[in-house]
Write a protein that holds these residues in place. Structure first.
Motif, short mmCIF file in Angstrom:
data_model
loop_
_atom_site.label_atom_id
_atom_site.label_comp_id
_atom_site.label_asym_id
_atom_site.label_seq_id
_atom_site.Cartn_x
_atom_site.Cartn_y
_atom_site.Cartn_z
N GLU A 120 7.57 -7.87 73.70
CA GLU A 120 6.45 -7.21 73.02
C GLU A 120 5.14 -7.87 73.46
O GLU A 120 4.32 -8.30 72.65
CB GLU A 120 6.63 -7.28 71.50
N TYR A 121 4.93 -7.90 74.75
CA TYR A 121 3.76 -8.56 75.33
C TYR A 121 2.46 -7.88 74.92
O TYR A 121 1.49 -8.54 74.54
CB TYR A 121 3.90 -8.57 76.85
N GLN A 122 2.41 -6.54 74.98
CA GLN A 122 1.18 -5.83 74.66
C GLN A 122 1.49 -4.46 74.07
O GLN A 122 2.28 -3.71 74.65
CB GLN A 122 0.34 -5.66 75.93
N LYS A 123 0.89 -4.16 72.90
CA LYS A 123 1.11 -2.85 72.29
C LYS A 123 0.32 -1.79 73.06
O LYS A 123 -0.86 -1.96 73.34
CB LYS A 123 0.69 -2.84 70.82
N ILE A 124 1.00 -0.69 73.40
CA ILE A 124 0.35 0.34 74.23
C ILE A 124 0.29 1.70 73.54
O ILE A 124 -0.41 2.60 74.03
CB ILE A 124 1.08 0.48 75.58
N ASN A 125 1.00 1.87 72.42
CA ASN A 125 1.00 3.20 71.79
C ASN A 125 1.55 3.12 70.37
O ASN A 125 2.40 2.27 70.05
CB ASN A 125 1.86 4.17 72.61
N THR A 126 1.08 4.04 69.52
CA THR A 126 1.63 4.20 68.17
C THR A 126 1.78 5.69 67.88
O THR A 126 0.81 6.43 67.93
CB THR A 126 0.72 3.56 67.10
N ASN A 127 3.01 6.11 67.59
CA ASN A 127 3.26 7.48 67.12
C ASN A 127 3.48 7.42 65.61
O ASN A 127 4.16 6.53 65.10
CB ASN A 127 4.49 8.07 67.80
N GLN A 147 -3.33 7.20 78.59
CA GLN A 147 -2.91 6.34 79.70
C GLN A 147 -3.26 4.89 79.38
O GLN A 147 -4.33 4.58 78.88
CB GLN A 147 -3.60 6.77 81.00
N LYS A 148 -2.31 4.01 79.70
CA LYS A 148 -2.50 2.60 79.39
C LYS A 148 -2.23 1.75 80.62
O LYS A 148 -1.18 1.86 81.24
CB LYS A 148 -1.56 2.18 78.25
N VAL A 149 -3.19 0.90 80.96
CA VAL A 149 -3.04 -0.04 82.07
C VAL A 149 -2.68 -1.40 81.49
O VAL A 149 -3.41 -1.93 80.64
CB VAL A 149 -4.33 -0.14 82.91
#
Length: 266
Positions: A120-127, A147-149
């Motif tokens: 869980e290094y970096q959160k990229i999305n929440t539904n 889009q997530k970089v």
């Protein structure tokens, strides 16, 4: 009959001991095993990430002889590539030849001391879905909203950072067997068919995280010279220094999911 039972118990004990020893021998392999909550999205990703394979560069015969002449280990792929593109011809008039060629200061090799995954290094999305007014469970799926970089990098400034990053990624990839890249992108609209059920009278949150490897170790620097003495050719390394370094390297095209169902908003 009693001796037979005792023999069976001894054999059973020995087998169990061997199994425990084998399990203890491979704790690192278990550390890199992808959890069930982490899914591969390479096929579903709407952004096609280029592969970041860094194959080990094979030294030429000339380069191999030079590397073997050095008292300090040399594994830097860029330095090996430069040596591969070089050549010194032997001539019958080289008996009195004396020359020292300075190639500059290089990171020579990287020694890994720890390679640890953070799923869980970096959160990229929440539904999110509110099913408090629903009459039946709601089936939620993962959909990437934007889009997530995801970028990694070194944890401190060092000289010749690009060379150091390449060597660290080679070691981390070799140890973890995971697809690594210092930059990976998750495209908008990326979906996964995995179902997460939200009961009635509850809210559902599906969090998506980009995993990464935390790589730590030591990089060794030195001033590199090619020394020519007649027909003899060798690499000499001077002013050797060692520096501790760490890096975060994202795992490419993989996402870790956490599903939370609650009665109240979070």
């Amino acid at each position: 009959m009693k001796k037979l039972v005792q023999a069976f118990i001894i054999v059973f004990f020995l087998l169990g001991t061997i199994g425990n020893v084998q399990a203890e021998k491979n704790p690192k392999e278990n550390a890199y095993k992808i959890p069930e909550s982490v899914l591969n999205i390479a096929k579903e990703n709407t952004y096609p990430n280029p592969t970041q394979d860094l194959p080990y560069l094979q030294p030429s015969d000339f380069t191999q002889n030079l590397l073997e002449s050095s008292k300090v280990r040399i594994e830097n792929p860029d330095l090996i590539r430069m040596l591969n593109e070089s050549s010194v011809n032997k001539t019958p008039f080289a008996l009195g030849l004396r020359a020292t060629i300075y190639l500059g200061e290089w990171p020579l090799y990287y020694e890994s001391t720890e390679t640890a995954p953070n799923w869980e290094y970096q959160k990229i999305n929440t539904n999110f879905y509110d099913n408090r007014g629903g009459k039946s469970p709601y089936q939620m799926h993962y959909v990437q909203e934007a889009q997530k970089v995801v970028r990694g990098g070194l944890t401190a400034k060092v000289a010749n950072a690009d060379d150091v990053m390449k060597m660290m990624m080679l070691k981390a990839s070799e140890k973890s067997k995971l697809p690594l890249a210092f930059e990976t992108i998750v495209g908008a609209g990326t979906k996964k068919d995995q179902i997460y059920n939200i009961p009635t009278k509850r809210l559902g949150y599906l969090y998506a995280f980009a995993p990464a490897i935390n790589e730590k170790g030591k990089v060794t620097y030195g001033e590199v010279y090619i020394v020519l003495k007649g027909h003899k050719r060798q690499v000499v390394v001077k002013n050797v220094t060692t520096q501790g370094i760490g890096a975060w390297i994202p795992v490419q095209d993989h996402i870790s999911f956490t599903f939370v169902s609650s009665e109240r908003p979070k």
